[in-house]
Design an enzyme around this catalytic site. Structure first.
Site, PDB file in Angstrom:
ATOM      1  N   GLU A  68      45.577  35.811  32.525  1.00 14.65           N
ATOM      2  CA  GLU A  68      45.225  35.176  33.706  1.00 14.65           C
ATOM      3  C   GLU A  68      44.095  34.332  33.968  1.00 14.65           C
ATOM      4  OE1 GLU A  68      47.184  31.709  34.558  1.00 14.65           O
ATOM      5  OE2 GLU A  68      44.962  32.222  35.883  1.00 14.65           O
ATOM      6  N   ASP A  95      39.318  35.720  31.389  1.00  9.27           N
ATOM      7  CA  ASP A  95      38.279  34.509  30.497  1.00  9.27           C
ATOM      8  C   ASP A  95      38.985  34.152  29.337  1.00  9.27           C
ATOM      9  OD1 ASP A  95      37.938  32.066  29.530  1.00  9.27           O
ATOM     10  OD2 ASP A  95      36.598  32.020  31.553  1.00  9.27           O
ATOM     11  N   ASP A 117      45.430  23.590  31.579  1.00 10.72           N
ATOM     12  CA  ASP A 117      43.716  22.754  32.703  1.00 10.72           C
ATOM     13  C   ASP A 117      43.160  21.819  31.657  1.00 10.72           C
ATOM     14  OD1 ASP A 117      44.158  24.411  34.886  1.00 10.72           O
ATOM     15  OD2 ASP A 117      42.875  25.457  34.894  1.00 10.72           O
ATOM     16  N   LYS A 121      36.076  15.621  31.327  1.00  8.40           N
ATOM     17  CA  LYS A 121      35.113  15.108  30.886  1.00  8.40           C
ATOM     18  C   LYS A 121      34.913  16.024  29.435  1.00  8.40           C
ATOM     19  CE  LYS A 121      33.361  14.938  35.743  1.00  8.40           C
ATOM     20  NZ  LYS A 121      32.808  16.173  36.207  1.00  8.40           N
ATOM     21  N   ASP A 153      52.443  18.121  30.545  1.00  2.00           N
ATOM     22  CA  ASP A 153      52.617  16.495  30.879  1.00  2.00           C
ATOM     23  C   ASP A 153      51.986  15.323  30.246  1.00  2.00           C
ATOM     24  OD1 ASP A 153      51.290  17.305  32.360  1.00  2.00           O
ATOM     25  OD2 ASP A 153      52.699  15.911  33.780  1.00  2.00           O
ATOM     26  N   THR A 192      58.445  25.893  32.211  1.00  2.16           N
ATOM     27  CA  THR A 192      57.787  26.831  32.906  1.00  2.16           C
ATOM     28  C   THR A 192      57.855  26.251  34.799  1.00  2.16           C
ATOM     29  OG1 THR A 192      55.078  25.033  32.522  1.00  2.16           O
ATOM     30  CG2 THR A 192      56.548  26.627  30.632  1.00  2.16           C
ATOM     31  N   GLU A 193      56.584  26.424  34.881  1.00  2.44           N
ATOM     32  CA  GLU A 193      57.282  26.279  36.555  1.00  2.44           C
ATOM     33  C   GLU A 193      56.720  24.530  36.610  1.00  2.44           C
ATOM     34  OE1 GLU A 193      54.796  29.501  38.842  1.00  2.44           O
ATOM     35  OE2 GLU A 193      55.583  28.307  40.805  1.00  2.44           O
ATOM     36  N   TYR A 194      55.123  24.219  35.747  1.00  4.98           N
ATOM     37  CA  TYR A 194      55.029  23.358  35.888  1.00  4.98           C
ATOM     38  C   TYR A 194      55.303  22.084  35.036  1.00  4.98           C
ATOM     39  CZ  TYR A 194      49.944  24.180  38.008  1.00  4.98           C
ATOM     40  OH  TYR A 194      48.429  24.230  38.628  1.00  4.98           O
TER      41      TYR A 194
HETATM   42  N1  SAM Z   1      51.725  28.221  32.586  1.00 12.08           N
HETATM   43  C1  SAM Z   1      52.090  27.921  33.744  1.00 12.08           C
HETATM   44  C2  SAM Z   1      52.789  26.405  33.840  1.00 12.08           C
HETATM   45  O1  SAM Z   1      52.823  26.028  33.365  1.00 12.08           O
HETATM   46  O2  SAM Z   1      53.687  26.682  34.573  1.00 12.08           O
HETATM   47  C3  SAM Z   1      50.628  27.476  34.311  1.00 12.08           C
HETATM   48  C4  SAM Z   1      49.685  26.356  33.718  1.00 12.08           C
HETATM   49  S1  SAM Z   1      48.523  26.055  35.338  1.00 12.08           S
HETATM   50  C5  SAM Z   1      47.982  23.975  35.325  1.00 12.08           C
HETATM   51  C6  SAM Z   1      47.774  26.513  34.270  1.00 12.08           C
HETATM   52  C7  SAM Z   1      46.567  27.956  34.308  1.00 12.08           C
HETATM   53  O3  SAM Z   1      45.847  28.050  33.375  1.00 12.08           O
HETATM   54  C8  SAM Z   1      46.016  28.704  35.784  1.00 12.08           C
HETATM   55  O4  SAM Z   1      47.015  29.285  36.229  1.00 12.08           O
HETATM   56  C9  SAM Z   1      44.835  28.547  34.874  1.00 12.08           C
HETATM   57  O5  SAM Z   1      44.180  30.147  36.262  1.00 12.08           O
HETATM   58  C10 SAM Z   1      44.852  29.693  34.149  1.00 12.08           C
HETATM   59  N2  SAM Z   1      43.338  28.982  33.127  1.00 12.08           N
HETATM   60  C11 SAM Z   1      42.860  27.245  32.575  1.00 12.08           C
HETATM   61  N3  SAM Z   1      42.453  28.588  31.895  1.00 12.08           N
HETATM   62  C12 SAM Z   1      42.240  29.933  31.800  1.00 12.08           C
HETATM   63  C13 SAM Z   1      41.136  30.764  30.371  1.00 12.08           C
HETATM   64  N4  SAM Z   1      40.545  30.398  29.690  1.00 12.08           N
HETATM   65  N5  SAM Z   1      41.606  31.721  30.445  1.00 12.08           N
HETATM   66  C14 SAM Z   1      42.673  31.894  31.292  1.00 12.08           C
HETATM   67  N6  SAM Z   1      43.492  31.439  32.085  1.00 12.08           N
HETATM   68  C15 SAM Z   1      43.744  30.421  32.296  1.00 12.08           C
END
Ligand code: SAM
Length: 212
Positions: A68, A95, A117, A121, A153, A192-194
């Site tokens: 994360e 990251d 995410d 863009k 989704d 997952t939560e989302y």
């Molecule tokens: N996977 C979880 C779920 O499905 O409930 C969380 C989804 S959330 C929309 C996306 C997560 O990915 C965020 O917590 C974000 O900080 C993390 N994230 C996005 N890009 C990332 C990256 N390059 N490296 C590590 N984490 C990343």
């Protein structure tokens, strides 16, 4: 999923025994970190870690690593682990762009990408965790017969993710645009939560399983 910045979250993470603080030092030695020969499964962008921890409870024979980027989000996962510590789970705050510095060639058995995410863009396409740039990174750290599972989704992101596969030398083993309406692919699905949040709004969930 960027939670409000929680004061002191970096300090709390620094003190947590659930987090691997110098993950580069474990490159090629993750089995030692777990003290087990178990297969290694990695979730990138795990958010608050619900999926990873539910999977770890169901599969004690697998070692799980959750990655994360944000401290404030990782902190939530740490708090859940404090309530119910799992010996087969570790977290890394990083990251995922740096993933090759942390895992050796062919060291990982499976990668999960859940509700990544979207980076809508075009000029940000290479930041998407399903882009050809990321698929090439995964290609190096994943075992030869290793697989990647992706759920979302976001239908535009999913279409993009499918288009990227041949560009990076991957192929789809299984694809659905409605996971919860697909009994075969939905069997044993861990939400997952989302996924729970968006499917409760009526959004169909897309999923692929890919391999080389
Ligand atoms: N996977 C979880 C779920 O499905 O409930 C969380 C989804 S959330 C929309 C996306 C997560 O990915 C965020 O917590 C974000 O900080 C993390 N994230 C996005 N890009 C990332 C990256 N390059 N490296 C590590 N984490 C990343």
């Amino acid at each position: 999923m960027r939670l409000r910045n929680i004061t002191g979250s970096r300090e709390m993470i620094r003190e947590s025994g659930f987090v691997v603080h110098e993950p580069e030092e474990m490159r090629g030695r993750w089995k030692e970190a777990f003290g087990s020969d178990a297969p290694l499964h990695v979730e990138i962008g795990m958010g608050k870690g619900r999926f990873l921890m539910d999977m770890a409870r169901l599969h004690p024979e697998i070692s799980y690593i959750g990655i994360e980027k944000y401290s404030s989000v990782l902190l939530r996962a740490i708090q859940k682990m404090q309530e119910d510590p799992l010996p087969n789970v570790k977290f890394i705050r990083m990251d995922a762009e740096e993933i090759e510095a942390v895992f050796g060639e062919g060291e990982v058995d499976r990668i999960y990408l859940n509700f990544s995410d979207p980076w809508p863009k075009d000029r940000h396409a290479k930041r998407r965790l399903e882009s050809r740039q990321f698929l090439k990174r995964y290609d190096r750290i994943l075992k030869k017969d290793g697989q990647i599972e992706f759920k979302t989704d976001n239908r535009e992101l999913f279409a993009f993710a499918l288009e990227e596969l041949p560009e990076a030398g991957w192929r789809a083993k299984a694809v659905t645009w409605d996971l919860h309406g697909d009994p075969a692919m939905n069997e044993g699905n861990v939400m997952t939560e989302y996924e729970e949040r968006f499917s409760s709004l009526g959004n169909p969930i897309c999923k692929y399983i890919i391999e080389r």
